[in-house]
Design a protein around this motif. Structure first.
Motif, PDB file in Angstrom:
ATOM      1  N   THR A  73      -2.051  23.982 -15.555  1.00 17.14           N
ATOM      2  CA  THR A  73      -3.109  23.195 -16.188  1.00 17.14           C
ATOM      3  C   THR A  73      -4.473  23.504 -15.579  1.00 17.14           C
ATOM      4  O   THR A  73      -5.447  22.800 -15.856  1.00 17.14           O
ATOM      5  N   ASP A  74      -4.547  24.590 -14.769  1.00 17.59           N
ATOM      6  CA  ASP A  74      -5.789  24.935 -14.060  1.00 17.59           C
ATOM      7  C   ASP A  74      -6.319  23.736 -13.286  1.00 17.59           C
ATOM      8  O   ASP A  74      -7.494  23.376 -13.371  1.00 17.59           O
ATOM      9  N   ASN A  75      -5.436  23.130 -12.539  1.00 16.90           N
ATOM     10  CA  ASN A  75      -5.755  21.947 -11.741  1.00 16.90           C
ATOM     11  C   ASN A  75      -6.322  20.828 -12.624  1.00 16.90           C
ATOM     12  O   ASN A  75      -7.294  20.159 -12.285  1.00 16.90           O
ATOM     13  N   PHE A  76      -5.685  20.647 -13.785  1.00 16.95           N
ATOM     14  CA  PHE A  76      -6.000  19.602 -14.757  1.00 16.95           C
ATOM     15  C   PHE A  76      -7.377  19.791 -15.418  1.00 16.95           C
ATOM     16  O   PHE A  76      -7.930  18.847 -15.980  1.00 16.95           O
ATOM     17  N   GLU A 122      -6.641  17.074  -2.931  1.00 17.31           N
ATOM     18  CA  GLU A 122      -6.784  15.737  -3.498  1.00 17.31           C
ATOM     19  C   GLU A 122      -5.827  15.534  -4.679  1.00 17.31           C
ATOM     20  O   GLU A 122      -5.122  14.517  -4.755  1.00 17.31           O
ATOM     21  N   ILE A 123      -5.792  16.510  -5.601  1.00 16.54           N
ATOM     22  CA  ILE A 123      -4.907  16.401  -6.774  1.00 16.54           C
ATOM     23  C   ILE A 123      -3.446  16.425  -6.335  1.00 16.54           C
ATOM     24  O   ILE A 123      -2.613  15.669  -6.849  1.00 16.54           O
ATOM     25  N   PHE A 124      -3.134  17.273  -5.363  1.00 17.18           N
ATOM     26  CA  PHE A 124      -1.755  17.382  -4.861  1.00 17.18           C
ATOM     27  C   PHE A 124      -1.289  16.050  -4.276  1.00 17.18           C
ATOM     28  O   PHE A 124      -0.164  15.603  -4.542  1.00 17.18           O
ATOM     29  N   ASP A 125      -2.126  15.409  -3.487  1.00 13.85           N
ATOM     30  CA  ASP A 125      -1.760  14.125  -2.879  1.00 13.85           C
ATOM     31  C   ASP A 125      -1.544  13.044  -3.942  1.00 13.85           C
ATOM     32  O   ASP A 125      -0.659  12.183  -3.796  1.00 13.85           O
ATOM     33  N   ARG A 162      -6.854  11.437 -13.767  1.00 14.48           N
ATOM     34  CA  ARG A 162      -8.115  11.045 -14.417  1.00 14.48           C
ATOM     35  C   ARG A 162      -8.780   9.882 -13.688  1.00 14.48           C
ATOM     36  O   ARG A 162      -9.997   9.884 -13.473  1.00 14.48           O
ATOM     37  N   ASP A 163      -7.985   8.899 -13.258  1.00 18.12           N
ATOM     38  CA  ASP A 163      -8.540   7.723 -12.575  1.00 18.12           C
ATOM     39  C   ASP A 163      -8.645   7.906 -11.069  1.00 18.12           C
ATOM     40  O   ASP A 163      -9.148   7.012 -10.375  1.00 18.12           O
ATOM     41  N   ARG A 164      -8.124   9.061 -10.563  1.00 18.62           N
ATOM     42  CA  ARG A 164      -8.139   9.351  -9.127  1.00 18.62           C
ATOM     43  C   ARG A 164      -7.477   8.227  -8.319  1.00 18.62           C
ATOM     44  O   ARG A 164      -8.026   7.722  -7.340  1.00 18.62           O
ATOM     45  N   VAL A 165      -6.275   7.851  -8.741  1.00 21.08           N
ATOM     46  CA  VAL A 165      -5.504   6.835  -8.021  1.00 21.08           C
ATOM     47  C   VAL A 165      -4.098   7.376  -7.771  1.00 21.08           C
ATOM     48  O   VAL A 165      -3.587   8.173  -8.554  1.00 21.08           O
ATOM     49  N   LYS A 166      -3.495   6.933  -6.670  1.00 24.98           N
ATOM     50  CA  LYS A 166      -2.122   7.313  -6.388  1.00 24.98           C
ATOM     51  C   LYS A 166      -1.156   6.394  -7.135  1.00 24.98           C
ATOM     52  O   LYS A 166      -1.554   5.370  -7.685  1.00 24.98           O
ATOM     53  N   TYR A 167       0.101   6.801  -7.129  1.00 25.37           N
ATOM     54  CA  TYR A 167       1.100   6.085  -7.925  1.00 25.37           C
ATOM     55  C   TYR A 167       1.305   4.669  -7.399  1.00 25.37           C
ATOM     56  O   TYR A 167       1.448   4.434  -6.200  1.00 25.37           O
ATOM     57  N   ASN A 168       1.293   3.753  -8.348  1.00 26.43           N
ATOM     58  CA  ASN A 168       1.565   2.349  -8.067  1.00 26.43           C
ATOM     59  C   ASN A 168       2.411   1.811  -9.206  1.00 26.43           C
ATOM     60  O   ASN A 168       1.963   1.799 -10.358  1.00 26.43           O
TER      61      ASN A 168
END
Length: 346
Positions: free
Chosen positions: A232-235, A209-212, A328-334
């Motif tokens: 970052t220990d997976n943030f 999920e974090i990678f995507d 933090r917001d669990r959103v992809k780049y926009n």
């Protein structure tokens, strides 16, 4: 409240431990020192020795502290964590510069200095927590791949140097042939590492999920994403604070001001992980080419006469702040999304 402080100085085959009984900052008993093997049997002996020396003090009043030395310190740290003891792995640089003037340099003196550091700074303790199995494997493969890339570069440089500086001969032909063969094998190993990294990420839901999310930003590829997740220990590390991560990457600027004679403009610190900083620099260059927003920002700073190094550092900070906000917001780049910092949220 912590009353038993155990300072540990790690090495490859053994570790020195110094125990101090203290209350607050006042030492009330002489220290004890012992040497143990850096393996499971030595870990058990350490715990028995501390119990014998602590004279009935409860386990929750113990604090183990050591320098973060990578592989040498992981074994004992994991053992103590699994046994529900408080373990604190601290940066070696902080401990070294807290000691003051130290004339003696040996393992026993170092372990005592670590114990005294823990005694005086236990209120700043960050309890050790091991990485997940997937993240640990990802870190090992990532570092192994990095070492292979360095070997490939070394072979290529050596091969090209001999081609340009030596006349044709049997020795030159031999070196060229063997170098070409070795480079081919190293390339195959690097490709296998890339596939292994993908497999590890795909097998873990949280990593995937974090990678995507972070690879959705232009310029962030597999290696940059893996590097950011590993360090970052997976943030989970740095409290989702982009400024702290920027400090670790060596891209956060700091000023120097004292009285009227010292007043310099903010500059980045040399205390940083240069490997991960170079990867982020490559990501910034790619973002300038493929992200219109970053390109426009680059052009605006360039027209204002800013130094190229300053522009690139600003872009790296801008990207890092956006990446942390995206996770933090669990959103992809926009490009049209407004990524708010922690300060703005508060």
């Amino acid at each position: 409240m912590k009353k038993i402080f155990i300072g540990i100085d790690f090495s490859k085959e053994k570790f020195d431990a110094t125990l101090i009984k203290a209350e607050g900052l006042k030492e009330c008993a002489p220290s004890a020192h012992e040497v143990f093997d850096n393996k499971t049997s030595g870990f058990r002996r350490l715990v028995k020795w501390v119990k014998a020396q602590s004279e009935g003090f409860p386990i929750d009043s113990w604090l183990f502290c050591g320098e973060n030395t990578g592989g040498y310190s992981i074994g004992l740290s994991n053992y103590l964590y699994a046994s529900a003891y408080d373990m604190w792995l601290e940066c070696a640089y902080k401990i070294k510069h807290s000691v003051g003037l130290q004339r003696v340099k040996n393992d026993k003196a170092d372990s005592r200095a670590i114990a005294e550091y823990a005694m005086r700074n236990h209120d700043k303790m960050i309890p050790y927590k091991p990485q997940s199995a997937s993240l640990t494997c990802l870190r090992e493969i990532f570092l192994y791949r990095h070492s292979l890339v360095r070997q490939r570069v070394s072979l290529q440089v050596r091969r090209d140097e001999k081609r340009l500086t030596q006349e044709k001969s049997d020795v030159r032909a031999f070196m060229s042939f063997t170098s070409k063969h070795l480079i081919t094998e190293v390339n195959k190993a690097i490709a296998k590492c890339d596939q292994k990294i993908k497999d590890i990420i795909a097998a873990d839901d949280e990593l995937r999920e974090i990678f995507d999310i972070i690879t959705s930003m232009p310029g962030i590829g597999i290696q940059n994403a893996t590097c950011l997740m590993v360090y970052t220990d997976n943030f989970q590390k740095f409290d989702m604070n982009a400024r702290k991560i920027g400090c670790y990457y060596g891209i956060a600027p700091f000023g120097r001001q004292s009285g009227t004679s010292v007043n310099s403009r903010p500059q980045v610190s040399p205390f940083a992980n240069r490997m991960i900083k170079s990867l982020l620099s490559q990501a910034a260059l790619a973002a300038i080419r493929f992200d219109m927003n970053v390109y426009n920002y680059y052009q605006r700073l360039k027209e204002r006469g800013k130094h190229p190094l300053l522009i690139h550092n600003n872009i790296k900070n801008k990207m890092l702040h956006a990446l942390v906000a995206m996770v933090r917001d669990r959103v992809k780049y926009n490009p049209d999304y407004v990524y708010r910092t922690n300060k703005e949220i508060a």
